[in-house]
Design an enzyme around this catalytic site. Structure first.
Site, short mmCIF file in Angstrom:
data_model
loop_
_atom_site.label_atom_id
_atom_site.label_comp_id
_atom_site.label_asym_id
_atom_site.label_seq_id
_atom_site.Cartn_x
_atom_site.Cartn_y
_atom_site.Cartn_z
N THR A 1 0.79 -1.20 0.00
CA THR A 1 0.00 0.00 0.00
C THR A 1 0.82 1.25 0.00
O THR A 1 0.79 2.01 -0.89
CB THR A 1 -0.98 0.04 1.21
OG1 THR A 1 -1.13 1.36 1.61
CG2 THR A 1 -0.60 -0.85 2.32
N ASN B 1 12.64 9.84 -9.05
CA ASN B 1 13.41 9.22 -7.98
C ASN B 1 14.91 9.50 -8.05
O ASN B 1 15.65 9.11 -7.15
CB ASN B 1 13.17 7.71 -7.97
CG ASN B 1 11.78 7.40 -7.45
OD1 ASN B 1 11.48 7.71 -6.31
ND2 ASN B 1 10.94 6.84 -8.30
#
Lengths: 415, 415
Positions: free
Chosen positions: B197, B410
């Site tokens: 999640t 990222n």
């Protein structure tokens, strides 16, 4: 798979000269398997049957040539090795097996060797039928042009997305005789543990029986090719073979049949070093790579645990993109340690970038200087160490960063 | 982690209206944990103790709030949930645990609840001490401003690199009473199986005992959040909790204590659907994602084998970059099937992109039309099916493509 990319910034400054090895000659040809205007087939031709050993991909869907080599390895001898680039002959079913048999028959005819002693490897696109006729068609020419000093050209012929040929050489004594070990490799993408090569071939004039050679190779690969990863993907074609012509026996080298023979100590060490050198070159030429990253895990419960954690770090897209961004992002290293599934205690974990300790016992190191760490991350070679502080297991693996160029090489080639 | 990215092209066209749920109110505040000019703390305040269940990251280095929630779950009741974005309070050692205790004490004081019934979650940077005072400082205001219709705002407050808030809602009957289930989630990166999640919270007015709720949640997560992956990286903070206020009992809903109770059939189905919806939204907002990819593996030896193979495909950088490049590269799917380590037979493997069979029984499908496949790959939603043809095991997982934007998000955030 074919577009020429600029030379990797991690490429070696110069290539060693590969000395000739008695008992083996090399040739290359442009067979037009897929590429135009370049060589794409190499032949290694052994004067007399060489002993042979090999390790192969652990893929459950191996290529047709891998199946062939595995099946023929047991008899222990090789008269020829034929390698092509441009087409991997993988996922080609019965047609692929037929293509291998076709090339083997043609090579048998051209060289006088039995088909079982012809070894093969293929690299390139998957799922396209390999036109065996193109390779068979150049075999007579290859045999005729084979030369003792042709290995460097062979290293170029097996390249796909590689930006430089990968070669290594060593001289070592067995008994009183000096022997030579040469190796070539190709890599670039689909490079992952458990045979991370794509292809590597080692040649020596030592006289070592096939089972001993197999033992040496299996052990050596554990600390070299099985400790590198570019993208965690495993090729269907990974092949590492070693061929020993035994010609050094004519100069007094002893014939060795036991891999634990004390006369092999120097050879073993040299082979380890040579395979590690080739494995590192594969990483240095990882698709889109700009950083060569060594990852060392210490203080783990066992070597196995250390290796698994090191590989989790090495395969983490977030660690690899942080390296590409020159960010000493130790939080992502912690994340990767945590996800590996091996025992780790947050409050005992130290993390280093180079010699800079960035995290100590579960906290950011108070003495850690971000500017110093940032300067370190700009280097083309980076070492990341995670000391788990809970045992004595250690392992070192190597990888490269994940850059936009990797995505471009593997995603943009059709647009 | 903070730069706003353009809305994901896979975002839902519109958000559902979340009906109020009796017994719980929500509030948000801008505490300045890390971000400026936006809310970063949410409070869910339960009128009476709600029953609670949760599943958490399998990381061996979990965050301080995960430790806290795990420890307090056994008593089964919640009076408040406090979630902050901007700082994950992970890898912060004793200081991190102190911060959690500090917030719990402050919340206990502000709400009158015992500290053990205050649950917490944090998401954001790792390894930076969380300034608990900032969160404690907004609690009185949160309590005072909590409203039954505040959940959509709460979904926004917990976003980090998410480009859209993730919400879902369902109405279902238990006995004769209509009950509501609402859920919110945040995701974006470090999304991988085994609690993929980062954070998700579900609220209902059903009256279900905590152990039954835990059983329902554990089962439901197996086919939803545990079947998604963005980048194979697992966060230290993954948290999925469900809170049942029981207020529907006032309208005649039966109190349920057994998860196998037949009166729960519709609720169970609705919960499964709602969690899958939220999990899909997390994938649709995967960092840099442009394609939503469903991967179905059929004909495997077992469900477990099918899932492992599906995840190997979903996590393959080469499959994901091919999807980004809109290439029906089934060779890479074969590669990923092969590397999964599960039984597979090349000559029985069929691969489909959508309904187009591109490979059949170990060979490129002769009827396969590359133009048709290329057109299919241009769609924003892609289905890849691998039928192994050796058993009855099947599994479906979901992922997104790997784009240059993922690397930029990222890797470029510091330059």
């Amino acid at each position: 798979m074919a577009a020429p990319a600029p030379l990797s910034p991690l490429a070696p400054r110069k290539y060693p000269t590969l000395p000739s090895i008695e008992g083996v000659r090399f040739a290359t040809a442009a067979a037009g398997v897929r590429y135009a205007g370049r060589t794409d087939v190499m032949l290694a031709l052994f004067e007399a049957p060489a002993t042979v050993a090999g390790v192969f991909t652990r893929s459950k869907c191996p290529s047709a040539p891998v199946d062939w080599c595995r099946a023929n390895l047991a008899q222990g001898h090789a008269r020829a090795l034929i390698v092509n680039s441009g087409n991997a002959n993988a996922f080609t079913g019965g047609v692929g097996a037929d293509a291998v048999a076709h090339v083997a028959q043609a090579a048998s005819k051209a060289t006088g060797a039995v088909a079982e002693q012809i070894f093969m490897a293929s690299t390139g696109v998957i799922g396209e039928p390999l036109d065996a006729g193109k390779i068979a068609g150049v075999l007579d020419g290859l045999r005729a042009s084979a030369r003792p000093d042709g290995l460097m050209d062979a290293a170029r012929a097996i390249m796909t997305t590689d930006t430089f040929p990968k070669v290594a050489t060593a001289r070592v004594k067995i008994g009183e005789a000096e022997i030579v070990i040469n190796g070539v490799a190709k890599g670039a993408g689909m490079i992952a543990p458990d045979m991370a090569t794509m292809l590597a071939f080692v040649f020596t004039d030592a006289a070592i029986a096939a089972p001993a050679l197999q033992g040496l190779l299996a052990k050596s690969v554990e600390r070299s090719f099985n400790c590198i990863t570019v993208d965690s993907d495993t090729s269907t074609s990974d092949t590492l073979m070693i061929f020993a012509t035994g010609a050094a026996a004519r100069r007094g080298a002893p014939a060795i049949s036991d891999r634990a023979d004390p006369r092999l100590v120097a050879f073993r060490r040299a082979l380890d070093k040579l395979l590690l050198d080739l494995a590192h070159q594969v990483v240095r030429d990882g698709e889109g790579a700009r950083k060569f990253i060594e990852i060392k895990v210490e203080g783990a419960k066992s070597r196995k645990a250390a290796k698994r954690i090191a590989m989790a770090i090495a395969n983490s897209p977030l660690v690899k993109t942080a390296a590409a961004g020159e960010d000493a992002n130790w939080g992502r290293v912690v994340m990767a340690v945590g996800k590996a599934g091996e025992k780790a205690e947050r409050d005992k974990l130290d993390i280093y970038f180079g010699r800079i300790r960035v995290a100590h016992e579960g906290l950011r190191d108070p003495a850690y200087d971000e500017a110093e760490a940032s300067a370190y991350m700009k280097k083309p070679e980076i070492k990341i160490t995670a000391d788990l502080g809970i045992g004595r297991g250690r392992a070192t693996v190597w990888t490269c960063d994940l850059t936009k160029e990797y995505v471009a090489i593997n995603g943009d080639y059709r647009s």
